[in-house]
Design a protein around this motif. Structure first.
Motif, mmCIF file in Angstrom:
data_model
loop_
_atom_site.group_PDB
_atom_site.id
_atom_site.type_symbol
_atom_site.label_atom_id
_atom_site.label_comp_id
_atom_site.label_asym_id
_atom_site.label_seq_id
_atom_site.Cartn_x
_atom_site.Cartn_y
_atom_site.Cartn_z
ATOM 1 N N ARG A 94 0.923 -1.213 -0.001
ATOM 2 C CA ARG A 94 0.168 0.034 -0.123
ATOM 3 C C ARG A 94 0.788 1.096 -0.013
ATOM 4 O O ARG A 94 1.900 1.315 0.892
ATOM 5 C CB ARG A 94 -0.880 -0.004 1.222
ATOM 6 C CG ARG A 94 -2.123 -0.752 1.100
ATOM 7 C CD ARG A 94 -2.678 -0.955 2.677
ATOM 8 N NE ARG A 94 -4.041 -1.486 2.344
ATOM 9 C CZ ARG A 94 -4.366 -2.242 3.345
ATOM 10 N NH1 ARG A 94 -3.758 -2.136 4.457
ATOM 11 N NH2 ARG A 94 -5.743 -2.845 3.274
ATOM 12 N N GLU A 96 0.050 4.220 1.010
ATOM 13 C CA GLU A 96 0.049 5.072 2.282
ATOM 14 C C GLU A 96 1.171 4.776 3.381
ATOM 15 O O GLU A 96 1.628 5.525 3.979
ATOM 16 C CB GLU A 96 -1.378 4.825 3.047
ATOM 17 C CG GLU A 96 -2.394 5.043 2.191
ATOM 18 C CD GLU A 96 -3.073 3.937 1.607
ATOM 19 O OE1 GLU A 96 -2.393 3.336 0.902
ATOM 20 O OE2 GLU A 96 -4.239 3.493 2.028
ATOM 21 N N VAL A 97 1.715 3.365 3.288
ATOM 22 C CA VAL A 97 2.260 2.768 4.269
ATOM 23 C C VAL A 97 3.828 3.340 4.163
ATOM 24 O O VAL A 97 4.467 3.911 4.849
ATOM 25 C CB VAL A 97 2.551 1.313 4.444
ATOM 26 C CG1 VAL A 97 3.416 0.807 5.328
ATOM 27 C CG2 VAL A 97 0.875 0.612 4.958
ATOM 28 N N PHE A 100 3.862 7.193 4.984
ATOM 29 C CA PHE A 100 4.014 7.295 6.593
ATOM 30 C C PHE A 100 5.573 7.061 6.806
ATOM 31 O O PHE A 100 6.065 7.846 7.561
ATOM 32 C CB PHE A 100 3.096 6.277 7.134
ATOM 33 C CG PHE A 100 2.861 6.474 8.718
ATOM 34 C CD1 PHE A 100 1.863 7.223 9.102
ATOM 35 C CD2 PHE A 100 3.885 6.071 9.541
ATOM 36 C CE1 PHE A 100 1.770 7.382 10.428
ATOM 37 C CE2 PHE A 100 3.884 6.464 11.008
ATOM 38 C CZ PHE A 100 2.667 7.054 11.252
ATOM 39 N N ILE A 155 11.664 4.425 13.179
ATOM 40 C CA ILE A 155 10.274 3.809 13.218
ATOM 41 C C ILE A 155 9.613 3.853 11.651
ATOM 42 O O ILE A 155 9.247 2.870 11.313
ATOM 43 C CB ILE A 155 9.338 4.962 13.928
ATOM 44 C CG1 ILE A 155 9.561 5.016 15.348
ATOM 45 C CG2 ILE A 155 8.073 5.106 13.464
ATOM 46 C CD1 ILE A 155 9.194 6.111 16.253
ATOM 47 N N ILE A 159 8.401 0.503 10.162
ATOM 48 C CA ILE A 159 7.079 0.392 9.180
ATOM 49 C C ILE A 159 7.293 -0.176 7.840
ATOM 50 O O ILE A 159 6.533 -1.172 7.673
ATOM 51 C CB ILE A 159 6.483 1.850 9.130
ATOM 52 C CG1 ILE A 159 5.835 2.374 10.683
ATOM 53 C CG2 ILE A 159 5.021 1.721 8.280
ATOM 54 C CD1 ILE A 159 5.547 3.649 10.502
ATOM 55 N N LEU A 162 8.122 -3.877 8.281
ATOM 56 C CA LEU A 162 7.063 -4.830 8.834
ATOM 57 C C LEU A 162 6.156 -5.158 7.710
ATOM 58 O O LEU A 162 5.510 -5.954 7.561
ATOM 59 C CB LEU A 162 6.292 -4.230 10.214
ATOM 60 C CG LEU A 162 5.750 -4.936 11.065
ATOM 61 C CD1 LEU A 162 6.685 -6.288 11.479
ATOM 62 C CD2 LEU A 162 5.400 -4.213 12.315
ATOM 63 N N PRO C 65 -4.412 0.079 7.036
ATOM 64 C CA PRO C 65 -2.884 0.354 7.410
ATOM 65 C C PRO C 65 -3.143 1.165 8.976
ATOM 66 O O PRO C 65 -1.879 0.964 9.458
ATOM 67 C CB PRO C 65 -2.638 1.498 6.420
ATOM 68 C CG PRO C 65 -3.895 1.603 5.535
ATOM 69 C CD PRO C 65 -4.690 0.570 5.706
ATOM 70 N N LEU C 68 -1.541 -0.834 11.321
ATOM 71 C CA LEU C 68 0.214 -0.910 11.320
ATOM 72 C C LEU C 68 0.721 0.266 12.048
ATOM 73 O O LEU C 68 1.532 0.114 12.884
ATOM 74 C CB LEU C 68 0.662 -1.067 9.928
ATOM 75 C CG LEU C 68 2.133 -1.135 9.835
ATOM 76 C CD1 LEU C 68 2.802 -2.143 10.219
ATOM 77 C CD2 LEU C 68 2.366 -1.031 8.293
ATOM 78 N N PHE C 69 0.103 1.632 11.748
ATOM 79 C CA PHE C 69 0.684 2.586 12.402
ATOM 80 C C PHE C 69 0.331 2.668 13.837
ATOM 81 O O PHE C 69 1.180 3.134 14.788
ATOM 82 C CB PHE C 69 -0.048 3.941 11.943
ATOM 83 C CG PHE C 69 0.056 3.959 10.212
ATOM 84 C CD1 PHE C 69 1.090 3.391 9.609
ATOM 85 C CD2 PHE C 69 -0.993 4.702 9.440
ATOM 86 C CE1 PHE C 69 1.219 3.539 8.222
ATOM 87 C CE2 PHE C 69 -0.960 4.705 8.349
ATOM 88 C CZ PHE C 69 0.313 4.220 7.492
ATOM 89 N N VAL C 71 0.439 0.004 15.878
ATOM 90 C CA VAL C 71 1.575 -0.926 16.553
ATOM 91 C C VAL C 71 2.785 -0.182 16.646
ATOM 92 O O VAL C 71 3.159 -0.049 17.768
ATOM 93 C CB VAL C 71 1.841 -1.967 15.512
ATOM 94 C CG1 VAL C 71 2.870 -2.978 16.010
ATOM 95 C CG2 VAL C 71 0.353 -2.926 15.291
ATOM 96 N N ILE C 72 3.119 0.554 15.743
ATOM 97 C CA ILE C 72 4.445 1.234 15.780
ATOM 98 C C ILE C 72 4.281 2.375 16.837
ATOM 99 O O ILE C 72 5.308 2.518 17.555
ATOM 100 C CB ILE C 72 4.774 1.963 14.211
ATOM 101 C CG1 ILE C 72 5.010 0.591 13.386
ATOM 102 C CG2 ILE C 72 6.269 2.534 14.514
ATOM 103 C CD1 ILE C 72 6.129 -0.405 13.652
#
Lengths: 495, 190, 148
Positions: A94, A96-97, A100, A155, A159, A162, C65, C68-69, C71-72
């Protein structure tokens, strides 16, 4: 980089116009601009060492810290973005990930930049305990802010990793399949699924070792933040030195493995030959997975109190970790190119040159990682010589090559591009040779005012930096203009 | 003047890099006469197998050859037993507390530590060549055996970024000739 | 484990409770530092395991998602618990210390749960990373040098 090409397949989360292609374009532009700034800082430090400009020592060490921490972070970011570009279809990732994770990294870089430029934080990017706390010339807030910045970069990377690991498990059924162990045990393979391509194998290895590195880096930074918050917090200097280099060495090393994932995807396009997975790749990447995290003790050879088994295991692991690169990936790349109908473009030239830089830098690294040689090479300019060879002369060339591939290069480049390439490579090689000469002469690294012949070599190197930057500017403008043209004609990636 | 270990390193580095550069140039030149992948692949795989074995043996040989000459005290038991001159070195921001004169041709056991941050302890001969080094770490003492072969003025230099005065952290060390007949002359050679 | 999962979950739960409250109730002394770090790793892992299992009641191949955010962000926030000012103050009171240990189980649970909601087996991966961090801290976090 707006609306470069029509998107062939739309996968996930492309709302608000953030297509994967645009996201990668943004990542490239942000990363390359940052590299520009940090390269200028590098050139300024060389000029200062060469007595061409004056920098106060505290300014020099602050800039040194920013140059190192910034370059490592941004090279991780750029190679990660490039690798992601090929993984997104294979693993249905994705956008968005990635956004981020890029944003977290940029925030981290901004915090570290503020700590250095605003506070003068300057113990080097390895911030070896207890230097950030003893005899400092910077305020305490900048120490804390810098570590928080490092945490943000961690971080961002966590992300990214992961998400890739989750993607590998989703698409291929597990980590073993991601590492292509189904070439040995076909029963592992998901029905209807092909064996993972080399790009995915590289991603799985980077995700696993990367998460281990981030875990160690987090423990490291938390220990330093604890010491920052309470000065009585005890830290064992040998323990934290090991942790520092476990984190620092591995994260710098992983950029080459992220690049390998890109090379596997791009070279087939230039050569017109497929690059397939077989058992050798499985074994090779399993070896990298196991031994890359054990190479760090070669940074502590001159700490004679270190446990003997770690010293010997460090040398052995460093050696073993080179086998997959030398015998499988680089050899495989040469075999793919050998007598192929290679189309020579900026991209292919830079990928080939980058592979060469990876090897030549690797040779110098192995000499340094050999214990009886290390006592005359450790912390001399030989160290930055070898890592600039494989980061600037290797990984960064892959980044430029990828940028060129990304904007599309069906037509051969204009004749003048040869001149830009020559400028770039002459500047690069001359700059590196001055580092090697300093290393063999025993000039220590990280010196605001190095002993002879450091200043003389630095002055010559500054000239080469100027040539390098001229060539790099011209090449990036060339690629940028091509991107603008293709935005109009609608030409996409590749050839 | 480049000599000793540095010369070996330089020759090895240039020779190995040259082999790699020639191999790359050869592969790049080969793209002028393209052929099908199937025509080169099996030969390439055979070459890869030979190269893999050769490289593996080379690494194993290099590892075996180098572990015999590592500088650590635990790896040099003969040094520990031969009555060395013990010299304590304490590194600080930005100087060393240590003797300013030491004898030549005498095995010296440097016990090196630091009172503040990490430093390095690098020995440069009168011609400016780096002969060896050890880290100076707080809380730990590194034991480093060394014999000065030539009398003269040596330089001790910090080898680890230790703060704003790092570049000024060096000092002279006078090595005086050992008189014949003294106890040092009867020391066993290495 | 396949036949009677609930039995094994109960065993795990009892182990957690014994570990959390046992020392305070028995008035036992502190274990060595490295063991204490591993104990934290165990508590996080146990919590993570429960979280993963609970999240699997919502089988979905690919979650939002946001998970996921979360979690971090949660993992980063829980690092605050490791700071000596927090830990040192809590350490002095056995009951608070036990509650802090229970908080580790909670963090593990929420982390394992949210990660597993993001994508299958992400929760397992997250839990393993946390255990890895515990093992790394056990090699010397908070331990002084030898002062030679």
């Amino acid at each position: 980089m707006q609306a470069i090409a029509p998107e062939p397949i739309e996968l996930h989360g492309a709302e608000a116009g953030l297509t994967p292609r645009r996201m990668v374009g943004i990542g490239l532009v942000v990363g390359l601009i940052t590299i520009y700034g940090l390269a200028m800082i590098g050139g300024t430090m060389k000029a200062a060492q060469g007595n061409l400009v004056h920098l106060a020592p505290q300014t020099f060490y602050a800039l040194l810290t920013l140059h190192g921490a910034g370059m490592i972070s941004v090279v991780v970011l750029l190679t990660a973005v490039a690798h992601w570009y090929f993984l997104r279809n294979l693993l249905k990732l994705r956008v968005e990930v990635l956004l981020f994770s890029v944003v977290a990294t940029v925030w981290g870089l901004l915090a570290a930049g503020a700590a250095v430029l605003g506070g003068g934080f300057g113990p080097g990017w390895t911030f070896l305990y207890p230097l950030p706390f003893i005899g400092t010339t910077w305020p305490a807030w900048s120490t804390g802010l810098f570590f928080i910045g490092v945490l943000f970069v961690g971080i961002g990377f966590a992300i990214f990793l992961l998400d890739i690991l989750a993607g590998v498990i989703r698409e291929y059924g597990g980590i073993l399949q991601g590492l292509a162990f189904d070439t040995f045990f076909p029963k592992l393979r998901r029905p209807g699924k092909e064996v993972a391509p080399p790009t995915v194998i590289a991603a799985t290895m980077v995700a696993l070792d990367g998460l281990l590195t981030v875990a160690a880096g987090t423990v490291l930074v938390v220990a330093l933040l604890a010491r920052w918050a309470s000065p009585t917090f005890p830290i064992d200097p040998l323990w934290i030195k090991n942790l520092t280099f476990f984190f620092g060495h591995t994260i710098a090393n992983l950029t080459i493995y992220l690049s390998a994932g890109v090379i596997y995807a791009v070279l087939p396009a230039y050569t017109g030959r497929p690059w397939n997975t077989n058992k050798i790749y499985t074994l090779s990447w399993a070896t990298s997975l196991l031994f890359v995290p054990w190479a760090w003790p070669h940074h502590l050879y001159m700490d004679f109190v270190q446990a003997p088994w770690l010293q010997l295991f460090g040398e052995a692991s460093t050696y073993i970790a080179t086998i997959p690169s030398a015998v499988v990936t680089i050899f495989g790349a040469l075999l793919l190119v050998y007598r192929s109908n290679m189309r020579w473009r900026i991209g292919s030239v830079f990928f080939m040159a980058g592979l060469l830089g990876w090897l030549v830098g690797g040779i110098a690294a192995m000499l340094d990682a050999t214990i009886p040689f290390n006592d005359v090479l450790h912390n001399t300019l030989w160290v930055p010589a070898h890592f600039h060879t494989y980061l600037l002369g290797g990984v960064f060339l892959f980044v430029i090559g990828f940028a060129s591939y990304f904007v599309g290069e069906k037509a051969p480049p204009r004749a003048i591009v040869k001149v830009w390439e020559w400028l770039f490579f002459i500047g690069l090689v001359g700059f590196l040779l001055m580092f090697y000469a300093g290393g063999i002469d025993g000039v220590p690294r990280r010196e605001a005012t190095p002993p002879t012949p450091g200043p003389q070599l630095a002055a010559i190197a500054t000239g080469f930096v100027v040539i390098l930057l001229l060539g790099m500017t011209a090449l990036l403008i060339e690629i940028w203009m091509r991107a603008r043209r293709h935005a109009i004609t609608g030409e996409g990636e590749g050839l | 003047m480049i000599a000793g270990k540095q010369l070996i390193i330089l020759v090895l580095d240039i020779a190995l890099s040259a082999i790699v550069i020639v191999a790359f140039a050869w592969v790049v030149a080969s793209t002028r006469r393209p052929t099908a992948q199937s025509a080169v692949q099996s030969g390439g795989y055979r070459l890869r197998r030979s190269w893999g074995w050769f490289y593996g043996v080379l690494l194993a040989g290099a590892f075996t050859a180098t572990i015999w000459s590592i500088p650590y005290a635990w790896a040099q038991p003969a040094q520990g037993s031969s009555d060395p001159l013990v010299v304590h070195v304490v590194a600080h921001q930005f100087s060393f507390t240590m003797p300013q004169r030491l004898p030549a041709d005498r095995l010296i056991k440097f016990v090196v530590t630091s009172s503040d941050v990490n430093h390095g302890f690098g020995i440069y001969d009168p011609q400016g060549r780096l002969l060896g080094q050890v880290q100076a770490m707080p809380d730990y003492s590194n034991v480093f055996y060394f014999t000065f072969r030539q009398p003269g003025t040596y330089t001790i230099r910090c080898m680890e970024l230790c703060g704003v005065g790092h570049s000024d952290m060096f000092q002279k060390l006078a090595i005086y000739p050992t008189q014949t007949g003294s106890s040092a002359a009867s020391l066993p050679g290495e | 484990m396949r036949s009677k999962p609930s039995f094994w979950y109960s065993v795990l739960a009892v182990l957690i409770l014994l570990d959390v409250f046992g020392p305070a109730l028995l008035g036992a002394g502190d274990p060595p530092l490295w063991l204490h770090h591993l104990e934290h790793a165990f508590l996080l892992a146990a919590g993570g395991g429960f979280g993963v299992l609970y999240a699997r009641r919502h089988p979905k191949p690919y979650g939002d998602p946001g998970w996921l955010f979360a979690v971090i962000g949660l993992s980063a926030a829980s690092l605050l618990l490791m700071l000596p000012d927090v830990y040192g103050n809590v350490d002095a009171f056995p009951v608070l210390h036990s509650l802090l240990h229970l908080a580790f189980v909670g963090i593990g649970y929420v982390g394992g749960y949210t990660a597993e909601r993001y994508s299958p087996r992400s929760g397992v991966a997250w839990t393993l990373i946390v255990v890895m961090m515990g093992v790394i801290t056990a090699t010397g976090f908070g331990a002084p040098g030898p002062h030679v």
